[in-house]
Design a protein around this motif. Structure first.
Motif, PDB file in Angstrom:
ATOM      1  N   PHE A  83      24.317  12.936   7.644  1.00  0.00           N
ATOM      2  CA  PHE A  83      23.455  13.397   8.727  1.00  0.00           C
ATOM      3  C   PHE A  83      24.110  14.478   9.571  1.00  0.00           C
ATOM      4  CE2 PHE A  83      25.048   9.083   9.846  1.00  0.00           C
ATOM      5  CZ  PHE A  83      25.875   9.378  10.919  1.00  0.00           C
ATOM      6  N   HIS A  84      25.169  15.077   9.053  1.00  0.00           N
ATOM      7  CA  HIS A  84      25.764  16.195   9.798  1.00  0.00           C
ATOM      8  C   HIS A  84      25.423  17.512   9.096  1.00  0.00           C
ATOM      9  CE1 HIS A  84      28.866  15.387   6.722  1.00  0.00           C
ATOM     10  NE2 HIS A  84      29.131  16.670   6.807  1.00  0.00           N
ATOM     11  N   PRO A  85      25.178  18.575   9.873  1.00  0.00           N
ATOM     12  CA  PRO A  85      24.850  19.864   9.265  1.00  0.00           C
ATOM     13  C   PRO A  85      26.065  20.450   8.549  1.00  0.00           C
ATOM     14  CG  PRO A  85      25.145  20.104  11.633  1.00  0.00           C
ATOM     15  CD  PRO A  85      25.222  18.640  11.342  1.00  0.00           C
ATOM     16  N   VAL A 117      20.847  21.619   6.935  1.00  0.00           N
ATOM     17  CA  VAL A 117      20.723  20.453   7.816  1.00  0.00           C
ATOM     18  C   VAL A 117      20.082  19.312   7.023  1.00  0.00           C
ATOM     19  CG1 VAL A 117      19.698  19.563   9.952  1.00  0.00           C
ATOM     20  CG2 VAL A 117      20.370  21.981   9.794  1.00  0.00           C
ATOM     21  N   PRO A 118      20.829  18.233   6.797  1.00  0.00           N
ATOM     22  CA  PRO A 118      20.219  17.089   6.124  1.00  0.00           C
ATOM     23  C   PRO A 118      19.405  16.269   7.101  1.00  0.00           C
ATOM     24  CG  PRO A 118      22.586  16.705   6.413  1.00  0.00           C
ATOM     25  CD  PRO A 118      22.242  17.988   7.133  1.00  0.00           C
ATOM     26  N   ILE A 119      18.306  15.724   6.622  1.00  0.00           N
ATOM     27  CA  ILE A 119      17.439  14.915   7.484  1.00  0.00           C
ATOM     28  C   ILE A 119      17.156  13.592   6.781  1.00  0.00           C
ATOM     29  CG2 ILE A 119      15.188  14.809   8.653  1.00  0.00           C
ATOM     30  CD1 ILE A 119      15.337  18.048   7.906  1.00  0.00           C
TER      31      ILE A 119
ATOM     32  N   GLU B 124      35.696  16.482  18.671  1.00  0.00           N
ATOM     33  CA  GLU B 124      35.609  17.337  17.468  1.00  0.00           C
ATOM     34  C   GLU B 124      34.186  17.301  16.899  1.00  0.00           C
ATOM     35  OE1 GLU B 124      37.761  19.384  16.469  1.00  0.00           O
ATOM     36  OE2 GLU B 124      39.731  18.669  17.097  1.00  0.00           O
ATOM     37  N   ILE B 125      33.592  16.112  16.902  1.00  0.00           N
ATOM     38  CA  ILE B 125      32.226  15.977  16.368  1.00  0.00           C
ATOM     39  C   ILE B 125      31.244  16.779  17.216  1.00  0.00           C
ATOM     40  CG2 ILE B 125      30.305  14.334  16.122  1.00  0.00           C
ATOM     41  CD1 ILE B 125      32.345  12.286  15.098  1.00  0.00           C
TER      42      ILE B 125
END
Lengths: 239, 215
Positions: A83-85, A117-119, B124-125
């Motif tokens: 879920f992180h770009p 971007v994952p969704i 960092e995130i």
């Protein structure tokens, strides 16, 4: 600012779209507004069914399907279940298959830079929203730094629309504005500054930021002004 | 070292995984007395562990867990919306730019440096992935420990009394807090960035390297 206004218009039209063609049109308009080579939205559901739209050529989309590139595409592999770009530069392109895939994609007009971007949707639905361009690393870093948050939001708005157009979809109760979000939006609409809103609601500005951020997302908006305008237009707040 | 691992990557680190879930039992079940489930292996897990969350874990030199926390985007199933909506004034907090941070856990006897290192990872995130805010669920008794790290949550509200009190709050990582946190944990910005890159891919130009390799 001018670009923001463009984006808002695109989102307005996307939201009122009643068929998948609306998503296609929005992706083309978005590409033009962002001045990049491509915008692509790609949906894969738990059963493996795919739906895609965007500005990649039909030839490339056909080739991709026919060769089942879903299996080797480092962008899909790197984003699935995440879920992180992701900037394409950070993906693993080291295998021979991945390299050949990239070289071929570029022959079909795909740019060397990408930001995906994952969704995660409901019931195992997965979608990917990609901005793609041909430029130097420096220019791309500048573009993604400037647009990262907007692209994450827009990605989700595309997916919301795609989900909404699915038959038999139950409305999402989570999308209603909460009482505190309504309070915050109302005071902002009355012209209060953030500090004044926080003070009036007896909360810190940090806390206020959460309510504004969440309201902005639920309203499908890109910034606070846009969110306030939408809340008013929908009659969710009365000033 | 700091590791950023999604649940489906934990299988590659069995020692780290097992000691994390056991330390969670020790903290949340044994020490704080939360009403949590512990399985036959002595692992504390809940329904959110099955949502493929992202864990940030401090790995000890022997490969075991020193401290950890768990992230999920508020666009999906999260604890604050499922169980603590009333603390937030009713309704859900939903945004891909707001992540939930839960199960902030420190191995018993862990140094304050470990807590500070986890705070640094949170920073960092935010910086690296475009996240605006973390909303978290934590035990009010831990706030003192968080404060020692230089970054502590702002409590939005709590449920329960005394030992049973569980709070919801915001974690913020300002650049000023980052300086202070780095001093506390003795980790340099470069080192922290290197661990982040090891997890999320190096910014080195992999695509260009790939193209050169086939040229």
């Amino acid at each position: 600012m001018e670009k923001d206004a463009f984006l808002e218009t695109i989102l307005e039209r996307l939201e009122s779209a009643e068929a998948l063609e609306g998503i296609q049109t929005a992706s083309e308009e978005l590409r033009d507004a962002l001045k990049i080579d491509h915008v692509a939205y790609h949906w894969v559901d738990a059963g493996g069914d795919q739906f895609g739209c965007g500005t990649y050529s039909q030839e490339w989309q056909d080739r991709y399907q026919e060769q089942q590139y879903l299996r080797i595409d480092p962008v899909i592999i790197g984003c699935y279940q995440r879920f992180h770009p992701v900037d394409w530069k950070r993906l693993d392109w080291s295998s021979k298959a991945a390299r050949q895939f990239l070289a071929e994609a570029m022959e079909y007009g795909i740019g060397n830079q990408g930001f995906s971007v994952p969704i995660r949707g409901p019931n195992g639905q997965f979608a990917l929203f990609t901005s793609n361009h041909t430029c130097s690393d420096e220019d791309w870093a500048e573009f993604t730094d400037k647009n990262r948050r907007s692209l994450i939001l827009v990605a989700h708005y595309f997916n919301e629309k795609a989900l909404e157009l699915e038959p038999d979809r139950a409305p999402d109760a989570n999308q209603a504005l909460s009482p505190r979000e309504i309070d915050a939006m109302t005071l902002l609409a009355m012209g209060y500054s953030r500090a004044q809103v926080a003070d009036t609601l007896s909360i810190s500005e940090h806390t206020l930021r959460v309510y504004i951020e969440s309201a902005r997302f639920k309203l499908g908006a890109l910034n606070t002004t846009h969110a306030v305008a939408r809340a008013m237009a929908r009659g969710l707040i009365v000033v | 070292m700091l590791r950023y691992l999604y649940a489906d990557q934990l299988k590659n680190f069995p020692k780290l995984r097992d000691s994390m879930f056991r330390d969670r039992t020790d903290q949340f079940h044994n020490r704080l007395g939360w009403d949590v489930s512990v399985d036959e292996n002595g692992f504390e897990t809940d329904e959110y562990d099955t949502e493929n969350p992202l864990y940030v874990i401090w790995e000890m030199p022997d490969g075991t867990h020193g401290g950890s926390m768990r992230f999920l985007p508020t666009t999906g199933k999260v604890m604050v919306n499922d169980h603590f909506a009333h603390v937030m004034g009713g309704g859900a907090v939903v945004s891909p730019l707001i992540w939930e941070c839960t199960r902030f856990c420190l191995k018993q006897g862990a140094l304050a440096q470990v807590a500070a290192a986890l705070m640094l990872a949170g920073g960092e995130i935010m910086q690296g992935l475009g996240i605006v805010q973390f909303v978290g669920v934590f035990d009010a008794r831990m706030v003192r420990i968080y404060r020692m790290t230089g970054a502590s949550p702002e409590v939005l509200g709590s449920v329960g009394e005394g030992r049973d009190q569980i709070s919801v709050g915001l974690w913020d990582f300002t650049p000023q807090a980052k300086e202070q946190v780095m001093r506390k944990c003795g980790i340099t910005a470069q080192q922290s960035r290197a661990w982040f890159d090891a997890a999320f891919g190096h910014a080195a130009d992999n695509t260009n390297a790939a193209l050169k390799a086939i040229a």
